[in-house]
Write a protein that holds these residues in place. Structure first.
Motif, PDB file in Angstrom:
ATOM      1  N   UNK A  79       0.848  -1.186   0.000  1.00  0.00           N
ATOM      2  CA  UNK A  79       0.000   0.000   0.000  1.00  0.00           C
ATOM      3  C   UNK A  79       0.888   1.241   0.000  1.00  0.00           C
ATOM      4  N   UNK A  80       0.827   2.002  -1.109  1.00  0.00           N
ATOM      5  CA  UNK A  80       1.616   3.239  -1.228  1.00  0.00           C
ATOM      6  C   UNK A  80       0.910   4.113  -2.257  1.00  0.00           C
ATOM      7  N   UNK A  81       1.116   5.415  -2.207  1.00  0.00           N
ATOM      8  CA  UNK A  81       0.472   6.300  -3.193  1.00  0.00           C
ATOM      9  C   UNK A  81       0.891   5.921  -4.615  1.00  0.00           C
ATOM     10  N   UNK A  82       2.151   5.542  -4.769  1.00  0.00           N
ATOM     11  CA  UNK A  82       2.559   5.038  -6.091  1.00  0.00           C
ATOM     12  C   UNK A  82       3.534   3.896  -5.922  1.00  0.00           C
ATOM     13  N   UNK A  83       3.502   2.971  -6.890  1.00  0.00           N
ATOM     14  CA  UNK A  83       4.513   1.918  -6.936  1.00  0.00           C
ATOM     15  C   UNK A  83       5.230   2.029  -8.279  1.00  0.00           C
ATOM     16  N   UNK A 110      -4.876  -2.159  -8.807  1.00  0.00           N
ATOM     17  CA  UNK A 110      -4.074  -1.937  -7.598  1.00  0.00           C
ATOM     18  C   UNK A 110      -4.636  -0.820  -6.725  1.00  0.00           C
ATOM     19  N   UNK A 111      -5.687  -0.162  -7.210  1.00  0.00           N
ATOM     20  CA  UNK A 111      -6.334   0.885  -6.393  1.00  0.00           C
ATOM     21  C   UNK A 111      -6.872   0.279  -5.092  1.00  0.00           C
ATOM     22  N   UNK A 112      -7.163  -1.015  -5.134  1.00  0.00           N
ATOM     23  CA  UNK A 112      -7.679  -1.667  -3.907  1.00  0.00           C
ATOM     24  C   UNK A 112      -6.642  -1.663  -2.781  1.00  0.00           C
ATOM     25  N   UNK A 113      -5.357  -1.538  -3.139  1.00  0.00           N
ATOM     26  CA  UNK A 113      -4.298  -1.441  -2.122  1.00  0.00           C
ATOM     27  C   UNK A 113      -4.063   0.003  -1.688  1.00  0.00           C
ATOM     28  N   UNK A 114      -4.803   0.937  -2.265  1.00  0.00           N
ATOM     29  CA  UNK A 114      -4.557   2.353  -1.965  1.00  0.00           C
ATOM     30  C   UNK A 114      -3.557   2.983  -2.926  1.00  0.00           C
ATOM     31  N   UNK A 158       2.499  12.479  -4.534  1.00  0.00           N
ATOM     32  CA  UNK A 158       2.540  11.228  -3.760  1.00  0.00           C
ATOM     33  C   UNK A 158       3.344  11.411  -2.470  1.00  0.00           C
ATOM     34  N   UNK A 159       2.779  10.926  -1.376  1.00  0.00           N
ATOM     35  CA  UNK A 159       3.486  10.994  -0.091  1.00  0.00           C
ATOM     36  C   UNK A 159       4.285   9.730   0.170  1.00  0.00           C
ATOM     37  N   UNK A 160       3.937   8.662  -0.551  1.00  0.00           N
ATOM     38  CA  UNK A 160       4.668   7.405  -0.357  1.00  0.00           C
ATOM     39  C   UNK A 160       4.893   6.741  -1.711  1.00  0.00           C
ATOM     40  N   UNK A 161       6.031   6.071  -1.809  1.00  0.00           N
ATOM     41  CA  UNK A 161       6.423   5.424  -3.077  1.00  0.00           C
ATOM     42  C   UNK A 161       7.121   4.110  -2.746  1.00  0.00           C
ATOM     43  N   UNK A 162       6.831   3.080  -3.535  1.00  0.00           N
ATOM     44  CA  UNK A 162       7.491   1.777  -3.329  1.00  0.00           C
ATOM     45  C   UNK A 162       8.245   1.399  -4.596  1.00  0.00           C
ATOM     46  N   UNK A 163       9.493   1.011  -4.426  1.00  0.00           N
ATOM     47  CA  UNK A 163      10.358   0.595  -5.538  1.00  0.00           C
ATOM     48  C   UNK A 163      10.685  -0.887  -5.455  1.00  0.00           C
ATOM     49  N   UNK A 164      10.712  -1.578  -6.582  1.00  0.00           N
ATOM     50  CA  UNK A 164      11.371  -2.897  -6.616  1.00  0.00           C
ATOM     51  C   UNK A 164      12.865  -2.650  -6.880  1.00  0.00           C
ATOM     52  N   UNK A 165      13.661  -3.703  -6.870  1.00  0.00           N
ATOM     53  CA  UNK A 165      15.088  -3.557  -7.197  1.00  0.00           C
ATOM     54  C   UNK A 165      15.218  -3.600  -8.726  1.00  0.00           C
ATOM     55  N   UNK A 166      15.048  -2.416  -9.335  1.00  0.00           N
ATOM     56  CA  UNK A 166      15.024  -2.278 -10.791  1.00  0.00           C
ATOM     57  C   UNK A 166      16.309  -2.864 -11.409  1.00  0.00           C
TER      58      UNK A 166
END
Ligand code: ADP
Length: 175
Positions: free
Chosen positions: A16-20, A75-79, A115-123
């Motif tokens: 759950x993050x504003x953007x992934x 993914x909107x269901x996760x926020x 966005x106040x929160x962002x999630x990154x994978x290991x690109x």
């Protein structure tokens, strides 16, 4: 303000993050790894929006290091409000330091979107072959002195236990 940095192990499609951030390829047509997982979780509308971006903005594909945003659909269901797609360098043919641009441009775009929160994978550390050690070093160089008036939380999401342990070791002092 310095954002809180969190190192997490798991599946970014459950976060759950504003953007992934999606480790996309330049075609934006989906693929394997995290890209496939994000497209499956978001649903077919995501591919439609990606096709539109290709047609209207990047007919030759999204260049390495650049970032574009789409809606989040399923993914909107996760926020999640937005998915930011960025293309990492391939270890065997590109300058891996371009990975820095992926993180910086994704953060800048997230800020523009509020966005106040962002999630990154290991690109780039899967099919694109960049070592997790190089990834940790480059991510560290971006986040070490990063400040934002908007972003409060940065999540670094690692899929494997080993990658998670290496990130904890290399970046744990920032979190
Ligand atoms: P790239 O083509 O940029 O290397 P990959 O998707 O192949 O992208 O791999 C990038 C990283 O994402 C790898 O470390 C891989 O283990 C990880 N990964 C794969 N699936 C997921 C997922 N669902 N959530 C988070 N990370 C994932």
């Amino acid at each position: 303000m310095k954002p809180r940095i969190e190192i997490l192990r798991g599946d970014i499609t459950k976060i759950s993050a504003d953007c992934i951030v999606n480790a996309a390829n330049s075609s934006l047509m989906g693929g394997g790894g995290v890209d496939g997982a994000i497209h499956r979780a978001a649903g077919p509308m995501l591919l439609e929006e990606c096709k539109k971006i290709r047609r209207e903005q990047y007919p030759n594909g999204l260049p390495i290091g650049r970032a574009v945003a789409t809606k989040s659909y399923g993914l909107a269901k996760n926020g999640v409000k937005y998915i930011i797609h960025t293309v990492g360098p391939r270890a065997w043919r590109d300058n891996i330091e371009l990975l820095k641009d992926c993180y910086i441009n994704s953060l800048m775009l997230a800020e523009q979107l509020g966005c106040k929160s962002i999630a990154f994978p290991a690109i780039s550390t899967g099919a694109y072959g960049v070592s997790i050690e190089d990834s940790a070093r480059i991510v560290r160089s971006v986040l070490k002195n990063y400040e934002s008036g908007i972003i409060e939380r940065i999540m670094l999401v690692l899929w494997s236990e080993r990658d998670y342990e290496i990130y904890k070791k290399e970046l744990g002092d920032l979190s």
